[in-house]
Design an enzyme around this catalytic site. Sequence first.
Site, PDB file in Angstrom:
ATOM      1  CE  LYS A 116      -3.034   2.610   3.207  1.00 33.64           C
ATOM      2  NZ  LYS A 116      -1.879   3.378   4.024  1.00 33.64           N
ATOM      3  CG  ASN A 117       2.558   2.597   3.554  1.00 34.11           C
ATOM      4  OD1 ASN A 117       1.545   3.112   3.635  1.00 34.11           O
ATOM      5  ND2 ASN A 117       3.071   2.087   4.759  1.00 34.11           N
ATOM      6  CG  ASP A 129      -4.597   5.508   9.866  1.00 30.73           C
ATOM      7  OD1 ASP A 129      -6.088   5.091   9.528  1.00 30.73           O
ATOM      8  OD2 ASP A 129      -3.574   4.838   9.361  1.00 30.73           O
TER       9      ASP A 129
END
Length: 434
Positions: free
Chosen positions: A22-23, A121
């Site tokens: 993902k990153n 987040d």
Amino acid sequence: MASFEIHGGKKLKGEVIPQGAKNEALQILCGVLLTPEKVTIANLPDIIDVNKLINLLQAMGVKIEKVEKGTYIFQAKDVNLDYLKTEDFKERASGLRGSVMIIGPLLARFGKAFMPKPGGDKIGRRRLDTHFEGLIKLGANFNFDSKEHFYTVEAKKLEGIYIHMDEASVTGTANIVMAAALAKGKTTIYNAACEPYLQQLCTMLNNMGAKITGVGSNLLHIEGVKELKGCYHRILPDMIEIGSFIGLAAMTQSEITIKDVGYEHLGIIPQVFKRLGIQLERRGDDIFVPAQESYEIDTFIDGSILTVSDAPWPGFTPDLLSIILVVATQAKGSVLVHQKMFESRLFFVDKLIDMGAQIILCDPHRATVIGMDRKTNLRGIQMTSPDIRAGVSLLIAALSAEGKSVIHNIEQIDRGYQDIDIRLNNLGADIRRV
């Protein structure tokens, strides 16, 4: 709002293939803005955050063609800069942390970039000073509208310079590297992040015609070029998901083989899990985790309690500390988990305590876990996922617990984990999406 209903206590078995990282994907996707030519990206994970960024690029005018599942062709030939001043752009970009990395490419190629305060987040302060200070040193003018929470950077030309970053920010380094790739002259970045994601970005840029050396170290040298070309790039397996599967196997006493992990890119992750007493075996490019009745946490040489803390790469990634904390609850022995980077990331431990775990939250950054060595099982409860990594940690706890657990706000989990319920059910888990 969707929820997971989990019936725990089941031993899992089988093979699982990790998704694309993902990153890394968020950085690579922003990199397509650096060229008008076609860029093909493979192994993109089908998760909320990545799909949001793909949709944002499309709204900006990037032509996108889906070749097959996980593989797309991007062409940023006709980027609509006027769109960046619209309310639709503000809404889309502010809902995604990774959108901040469009700034460097837009500034380098078009001389200006706009960005609302990005979301993400709620794990503590995540300042953007490092991004903008680096771009300012390259020659950009910066403005922040505090009422609208809107950032503007503009530059007639960018010129290479020596930059000593005040923190080894991964996304900050990515933004500065992408801007410097098209700047005039040589840029040197010291205290640069050197995570595998950043190494992959530099590799892709070099394949596009950039001249970046020092990749893999914290000292990068970038010789600016006039233009970049298209390329093909394949994203690495997600090391956070790989670590999550190792922890899951240990907690549920399961025999799991994690396929095609890109082992040489995992750094000290396997070593840290081994210090918790977890057996794992490298088989080619796979990791085999045998079913273990118990695992015992190591101590330091002098016999003092083990501390597991996060650090910039090649240290231990902060994204796996939540998993370490959960896995330690059923180990033999104790461990101090020290989350240095984010002051709100340990606040999910109250749910684990409600499940029966023995954890002392010392302060916002430190928690001591007293392992129960399976003498007492965790019990199922109702809980809410506060962020991506805590959400998966709670899912692992629920899969090991007695009885039924319900996890609400699972959109947080879906942001970072592709079809996690389907893939774990294929291993024998009992997870229902309700």
